[in-house]
Design a protein around this motif. Structure first.
Motif, PDB file in Angstrom:
ATOM      1  N   GLU A  85      47.138  83.832  40.063  1.00 14.30           N
ATOM      2  CA  GLU A  85      48.170  84.834  39.828  1.00 14.30           C
ATOM      3  C   GLU A  85      48.973  84.423  38.611  1.00 14.30           C
ATOM      4  O   GLU A  85      49.367  83.253  38.486  1.00 14.30           O
ATOM      5  N   LEU A  86      49.232  85.375  37.769  1.00 13.67           N
ATOM      6  CA  LEU A  86      49.952  85.080  36.533  1.00 13.67           C
ATOM      7  C   LEU A  86      51.188  85.972  36.464  1.00 13.67           C
ATOM      8  O   LEU A  86      51.126  87.170  36.766  1.00 13.67           O
ATOM      9  N   TYR A  87      52.260  85.371  36.109  1.00 13.13           N
ATOM     10  CA  TYR A  87      53.506  86.122  35.934  1.00 13.13           C
ATOM     11  C   TYR A  87      53.924  85.986  34.471  1.00 13.13           C
ATOM     12  O   TYR A  87      53.756  84.925  33.871  1.00 13.13           O
ATOM     13  N   ALA A  88      54.456  87.058  33.967  1.00  8.94           N
ATOM     14  CA  ALA A  88      54.888  86.998  32.566  1.00  8.94           C
ATOM     15  C   ALA A  88      56.173  87.797  32.394  1.00  8.94           C
ATOM     16  O   ALA A  88      56.458  88.727  33.154  1.00  8.94           O
ATOM     17  N   VAL A  89      56.905  87.393  31.416  1.00 12.26           N
ATOM     18  CA  VAL A  89      58.095  88.155  31.013  1.00 12.26           C
ATOM     19  C   VAL A  89      57.801  88.727  29.626  1.00 12.26           C
ATOM     20  O   VAL A  89      57.339  88.001  28.744  1.00 12.26           O
ATOM     21  N   LEU A  90      58.062  90.000  29.522  1.00 10.63           N
ATOM     22  CA  LEU A  90      57.748  90.675  28.254  1.00 10.63           C
ATOM     23  C   LEU A  90      58.906  91.563  27.814  1.00 10.63           C
ATOM     24  O   LEU A  90      59.841  91.824  28.586  1.00 10.63           O
ATOM     25  N   HIS A  91      58.816  92.028  26.603  1.00  9.67           N
ATOM     26  CA  HIS A  91      59.772  93.045  26.151  1.00  9.67           C
ATOM     27  C   HIS A  91      59.038  94.013  25.224  1.00  9.67           C
ATOM     28  O   HIS A  91      57.921  93.741  24.766  1.00  9.67           O
ATOM     29  N   PHE A  92      59.699  95.141  25.004  1.00 11.67           N
ATOM     30  CA  PHE A  92      59.144  96.148  24.091  1.00 11.67           C
ATOM     31  C   PHE A  92      59.879  96.083  22.760  1.00 11.67           C
ATOM     32  O   PHE A  92      61.067  95.735  22.696  1.00 11.67           O
ATOM     33  N   GLU A  93      59.202  96.488  21.724  1.00 10.91           N
ATOM     34  CA  GLU A  93      59.874  96.645  20.431  1.00 10.91           C
ATOM     35  C   GLU A  93      59.116  97.680  19.606  1.00 10.91           C
ATOM     36  O   GLU A  93      57.929  97.922  19.831  1.00 10.91           O
ATOM     37  N   TRP A  94      59.843  98.294  18.697  1.00 14.47           N
ATOM     38  CA  TRP A  94      59.212  99.243  17.782  1.00 14.47           C
ATOM     39  C   TRP A  94      58.655  98.491  16.592  1.00 14.47           C
ATOM     40  O   TRP A  94      59.228  97.500  16.156  1.00 14.47           O
ATOM     41  N   GLY A  95      57.582  98.944  16.072  1.00  9.14           N
ATOM     42  CA  GLY A  95      57.050  98.328  14.862  1.00  9.14           C
ATOM     43  C   GLY A  95      55.933  99.178  14.281  1.00  9.14           C
ATOM     44  O   GLY A  95      55.349 100.027  14.960  1.00  9.14           O
ATOM     45  N   PHE A  96      55.667  98.948  13.038  1.00 12.40           N
ATOM     46  CA  PHE A  96      54.624  99.732  12.363  1.00 12.40           C
ATOM     47  C   PHE A  96      53.256  99.097  12.560  1.00 12.40           C
ATOM     48  O   PHE A  96      53.125  97.881  12.574  1.00 12.40           O
ATOM     49  N   ILE A  97      52.267  99.927  12.698  1.00 10.92           N
ATOM     50  CA  ILE A  97      50.872  99.516  12.549  1.00 10.92           C
ATOM     51  C   ILE A  97      50.329 100.452  11.483  1.00 10.92           C
ATOM     52  O   ILE A  97      50.187 101.660  11.716  1.00 10.92           O
ATOM     53  N   GLY A  98      50.109  99.893  10.326  1.00 10.97           N
ATOM     54  CA  GLY A  98      49.769 100.764   9.200  1.00 10.97           C
ATOM     55  C   GLY A  98      50.982 101.608   8.849  1.00 10.97           C
ATOM     56  O   GLY A  98      52.092 101.091   8.704  1.00 10.97           O
ATOM     57  N   GLN A  99      50.788 102.920   8.760  1.00 15.53           N
ATOM     58  CA  GLN A  99      51.892 103.811   8.381  1.00 15.53           C
ATOM     59  C   GLN A  99      52.654 104.340   9.598  1.00 15.53           C
ATOM     60  O   GLN A  99      53.677 104.998   9.430  1.00 15.53           O
ATOM     61  N   ASP A 100      52.125 104.054  10.753  1.00 20.34           N
ATOM     62  CA  ASP A 100      52.678 104.712  11.940  1.00 20.34           C
ATOM     63  C   ASP A 100      53.506 103.758  12.794  1.00 20.34           C
ATOM     64  O   ASP A 100      53.207 102.571  12.900  1.00 20.34           O
ATOM     65  N   GLU A 101      54.499 104.370  13.415  1.00 17.62           N
ATOM     66  CA  GLU A 101      55.398 103.577  14.254  1.00 17.62           C
ATOM     67  C   GLU A 101      54.864 103.547  15.681  1.00 17.62           C
ATOM     68  O   GLU A 101      54.482 104.583  16.230  1.00 17.62           O
ATOM     69  N   TYR A 102      54.860 102.369  16.239  1.00 15.22           N
ATOM     70  CA  TYR A 102      54.320 102.170  17.587  1.00 15.22           C
ATOM     71  C   TYR A 102      55.337 101.451  18.460  1.00 15.22           C
ATOM     72  O   TYR A 102      56.198 100.720  17.971  1.00 15.22           O
ATOM     73  N   LEU A 103      55.182 101.669  19.748  1.00 10.57           N
ATOM     74  CA  LEU A 103      55.908 100.861  20.732  1.00 10.57           C
ATOM     75  C   LEU A 103      54.975  99.718  21.116  1.00 10.57           C
ATOM     76  O   LEU A 103      53.866  99.949  21.608  1.00 10.57           O
ATOM     77  N   LYS A 104      55.460  98.489  20.861  1.00  9.58           N
ATOM     78  CA  LYS A 104      54.598  97.318  21.077  1.00  9.58           C
ATOM     79  C   LYS A 104      55.133  96.484  22.233  1.00  9.58           C
ATOM     80  O   LYS A 104      56.340  96.448  22.486  1.00  9.58           O
ATOM     81  N   VAL A 105      54.217  95.770  22.890  1.00  5.55           N
ATOM     82  CA  VAL A 105      54.603  94.892  23.992  1.00  5.55           C
ATOM     83  C   VAL A 105      54.528  93.452  23.488  1.00  5.55           C
ATOM     84  O   VAL A 105      53.508  93.051  22.918  1.00  5.55           O
ATOM     85  N   ARG A 106      55.604  92.741  23.710  1.00  9.05           N
ATOM     86  CA  ARG A 106      55.657  91.351  23.244  1.00  9.05           C
ATOM     87  C   ARG A 106      55.834  90.424  24.436  1.00  9.05           C
ATOM     88  O   ARG A 106      56.585  90.727  25.377  1.00  9.05           O
ATOM     89  N   LEU A 107      55.142  89.270  24.363  1.00  9.16           N
ATOM     90  CA  LEU A 107      55.196  88.294  25.463  1.00  9.16           C
ATOM     91  C   LEU A 107      56.316  87.294  25.201  1.00  9.16           C
ATOM     92  O   LEU A 107      56.405  86.732  24.113  1.00  9.16           O
ATOM     93  N   ASP A 108      57.148  87.100  26.216  1.00  8.10           N
ATOM     94  CA  ASP A 108      58.214  86.105  26.095  1.00  8.10           C
ATOM     95  C   ASP A 108      57.824  84.794  26.795  1.00  8.10           C
ATOM     96  O   ASP A 108      58.205  83.718  26.364  1.00  8.10           O
TER      97      ASP A 108
END
Lengths: 293, 241, 305
Positions: free
Chosen positions: A180-203
């Protein structure tokens, strides 16, 4: 107070909703969560956990898992590979301000604006039955003492095979274990190429109760790499998708009227304190229209 | 809205004498058939016969009056060019009237009617004279004073044509003038523009009506009255090169 | 609690409505033959301006939406009666029958006169309506009605997949009647007079002809059977006889209420695109509801299992 006091559009996803979304992703794109050697293409029933896929996946001929090369047997003079699988079977998300997922003490209390991830991963290895060793050992020995392309000891019956094409013995049953794995994450906005994405980041992440600690650390190290480089980037969501593409008609009609309408996150902290915000068991996004005449 | 092809009847407004010997627009010659029998009709234009027809006058003829538009006869003739046997026949009653008029165009016509059996017995030869009992009518549109002359005897009459009154105009009125031996009766008549004077001949007559004094109030016709109006453009012409 | 909540600010809603409204155009023409005359119209319009107000009682109020006429042509055609001189009969003594003189006519046929003045700049109308926001499900497998009332009104293309669609659904509508200003009467009379006059040569010939037909203005009124107040007659034509007012009202209602959604959400909704031969990931959208608040439009929906 209105949802859109500080932005043009507002979108909120409740954790119950996001967990349903996750289930849909797992079922419609199982190859993102399941990895196995080619042997299992014909023997999916031998995987550690049966893969539940949406009917559309099989109808489209999409793979149930991502095919991996067999696990090489180290030092084997004649290349030998072992069948294995790695499966992420359960995945749940808990947005801040809830205790659906109990984080292990190593991760502490879920901080504000963060989400907790629970994931269960199963690893299975196809161990060689005793009978295979009786066949393989003579070959291994013969190859071990051979020199280049000259046959030695007159063992002309050594099969002529490519050096990098390992022998992969079939398995009747995988030996599996799950962690079993537990993780803490957060979201952030960022570009991929020309487009803005909601990205998931691992803390941070934690595999529970594995000894010795160094082994746990190694597995956590590997899991982090898989998540950060493998799975999470593929879960980035375009900003338009965050608002269910509700501005599609607006954007189309804007184009007809000579207006280029795009979406951008409302600025932090000028407009909103957090964007995206993870609070009240929800992921909230505040989005503005950007209009270029 | 589809426009019809409309042409102005310019001949109505040209100024020239009106003569019984040369029937033109606005003149009408009425022949009175007093005897039953078979007749032949010849219509001439410029001396050439343009229309020929049989007239059957019976005791129990159907029609009391038949007005024939001489300007329209050429079309009739053209239609019947290939069926001469059939010919054109008119049936009238004794004491009926056959009128000859010209609805449009600049042509001058004469009419001859003769007994079929005795061609030398001409009932009518308008180019020569209007026989007693027949009538000659002229519709006058241009205001002014006209003089009517019987060239056979020199009798004269004056016709004053008043400008029309927009508020009280009655169409279709006519005044009857008797053309007797040596004199018209009455000698002065007054009509309104667009109305007619009908001369009833008691003796052979050659009648002529001409404008002698255009009404001062009436300005000369403007240039535009000679324009053809509202004509739809025809198909493009293809000229040989 | 709903799985997904979407809110659209009033300003954004207004922008969406403005862009949708901008696509509304209507043009039509008709010509009706009444024998001696023809009446018709040739019109083209679009919508402009107006205010949008999302209200706390779950309604949307659209006020003072301007009907802008790009073309508002009134077509009036007259079949000018035969203009002839001569004619009439005179009594003759027996046995000669009464003699009737032929009529000689000014024109070779009955001339037609047609005018089509454009009053686009002289007529202004407004539409106001209050409606609710309605969420409807578009099922691509259900055939469109035949005939399709939206065929000429649809500016939002038909989707190729199922959709939740949100419409502004007017409940009541106020539409200004056609009201032609006073000047219109004079313009029509002048135009018709000029058209008829152009047929007739000048001078004494015109005097004669005008006397025969009794004056152009009277002729026109007699033919058209119109009262002194041409503006009122014309307004009545457009409002009632042509049925144009009802038609426009119905079109505007249909345009917003059933033919063109202001927002749409695909079902299932694609969240991850197809990639490397893998099918896209789509989530089912269930139980979608929409409501208007004072300051925004709120959509709530669930993710299907």
């Amino acid at each position: 107070m209105a949802f859109t006091d500080r932005s043009d559009l507002y979108a909120a996803v409740h954790e119950e909703g996001i967990n349903r979304v996750v289930r849909h992703i797992m079922q419609q794109r199982p190859s993102l969560f399941n990895y196995a050697t080619p042997f299992f293409l014909q023997n999916p029933g031998l995987l550690c956990v049966r893969i539940k896929a949406a009917p559309e996946v099989t109808a489209a001929g999409n793979p149930l898992f991502t095919v991996q090369t067999p696990l090489p047997v180290l030092a084997a003079a004649q290349p030998v590979g072992l069948n294995y699988c790695l499966q992420f079977t359960d995945l749940a998300i808990d947005f801040h301000d809830s205790d659906t997922i109990k984080l292990p003490p190593e991760l502490g209390t879920l901080p504000a604006q963060r989400l907790a991830l629970y994931m269960k991963g199963c690893f299975g290895l196809g161990c060689l039955p005793e009978g295979y060793y009786a066949d393989l050992i003579p070959l291994a020995e013969a190859v071990a003492v051979s020199r280049g392309d000259k046959p030695s000891f007159g063992l002309a019956d050594i099969p002529a095979r490519q050096e990098r094409d390992p022998i992969v013995p079939p398995v009747r049953e995988l030996t599996c274990f799950c962690l079993e794995l537990y993780a803490v994450l957060h979201f952030e906005w960022g570009f991929i190429g020309q487009d803005e994405y909601l990205k998931v980041r691992l803390d941070g992440l934690e595999i529970v109760d594995l000894k010795p600690v160094e082994m746990e650390n190694i597995l956590e190290c590997y899991a982090e790499a898989v998540l950060r480089l493998g799975i999470l980037p593929r879960l980035s969501i375009r900003i338009e998708k965050m608002v269910l593409d509700i501005t599609r008609l607006l954007r189309q009609q804007g184009l007809q009227a000579g207006q280029q309408i795009s979406l951008a996150p409302a600025p932090v902290p000028a407009a909103v304190p957090h964007n995206p915000a993870v609070e009240d068991d929800q992921l909230k996004a505040f989005v503005n229209l950007v209009i270029q005449p | 809205m589809h426009k019809k092809k409309v042409l102005l009847n310019r001949a109505m407004f040209s100024i020239r004498p009106y003569e019984s010997s040369a029937l033109t627009v606005l003149t009408t010659l009425f022949h009175h058939f007093t005897e039953a029998g078979n007749y032949e009709l010849f219509v001439r234009r410029g001396g050439a016969v343009i229309h020929r027809a049989a007239i059957q006058v019976g005791e129990k003829g159907a029609q009391q009056q038949l007005n024939l538009d001489l300007a329209a006869l050429r079309d009739t003739e053209a239609r019947e060019c290939c069926d001469k046997e059939a010919g054109t026949k008119y049936a009238l009653a004794v004491n009926s009237i056959m009128g000859f008029y010209v609805s449009q165009g600049t042509g001058a016509y004469s009419v001859e009617i003769a007994r079929t059996e005795h061609k030398e017995r001409r009932a009518l030869d308008s180019a020569a004279h209007v026989p007693p009992g027949d009538l000659f009518a002229v519709t006058l549109v241009r205001p002014g004073t006209y003089r009517a002359v019987n060239e056979e005897g020199g009798a004269e009459a004056l016709i004053r044509v008043k400008p029309p009154d927009r508020k009280d105009y009655r169409a279709g009125e006519a005044v009857l003038v008797t053309c007797g031996a040596g004199a018209f009766k009455p000698k002065r008549v007054e009509i309104t523009s667009g109305h007619s004077v009908v001369f009833r001949c008691e003796t052979p007559a050659r009648l002529r009506v001409e404008l002698v004094d255009a009404a001062e109030s009436a300005p000369r016709p403007r240039q535009e009255m000679r324009h053809t109006l509202r004509r739809s453009p025809g198909p493009p012409s293809h000229k040989a090169t | 609690m709903a799985h997904l909540t979407l809110a659209v600010s009033e300003a954004t809603f207004k922008r969406s409505f403005d862009l949708l409204k901008r696509n509304f155009t209507f043009q039509d023409s008709d010509l009706q033959d009444y024998g001696a005359f023809t009446l018709g119209y040739d019109v083209k319009m679009h919508l402009e301006g107006g205010s949008v107000d999302l209200r706390a009682d779950n309604t949307v109020q659209i006020k003072e939406l301007d009907i802008r006429w790009d073309r508002l042509k009134v077509i009036i055609g007259l079949d000018v009666p035969e203009i002839c001189v001569g004619g009439g009969c005179i009594n003759m003594p027996w046995p000669v029958p009464d003699i009737c003189l032929p009529k000689i006519c000014v024109f070779s046929g009955d001339p037609d006169v047609s005018i089509s003045p454009d009053f686009a700049s002289l007529v202004a109308q407004e539409i106001s309506f209050t409606g609710s926001l309605a969420a409807r499900y578009f099922d691509v497998t259900i055939p469109l009605p035949s005939p399709d009332p939206c065929q000429l009104l649809r500016v939002v293309p038909l989707p190729g997949n199922n959709q939740w669609q949100i419409f502004v659904d007017p409940q009541t509508m106020d539409l200004d009647l056609f009201d032609f200003p006073d000047i219109v009467g004079n313009l029509i009379e002048d135009a018709l007079t000029s058209a008829v006059t152009a047929l007739i040569p000048g001078g004494w010939v015109r005097d004669l002809i005008l006397a025969i037909i009794g004056g152009i203005a009277d002729l026109i009124r007699a033919i058209l059977d119109i009262p002194d107040d041409i503006e009122e007659w014309l307004s009545d034509l457009f409002n009632v006889s042509f049925g144009l007012l009802d038609f426009i009202g119905t079109l505007v209602l249909d345009f917003f209420a059933s033919c063109n959604p202001i927002y749409s959400i695909d079902d299932p909704f694609e969240i991850l695109p197809a990639a490397s031969g893998l099918i896209p990931v789509r989530i089912p959208i269930r139980n979608l509801s929409v409501r208007a608040h004072d300051l925004e439009m709120v959509i709530q929906t669930d993710v299907g299992a």
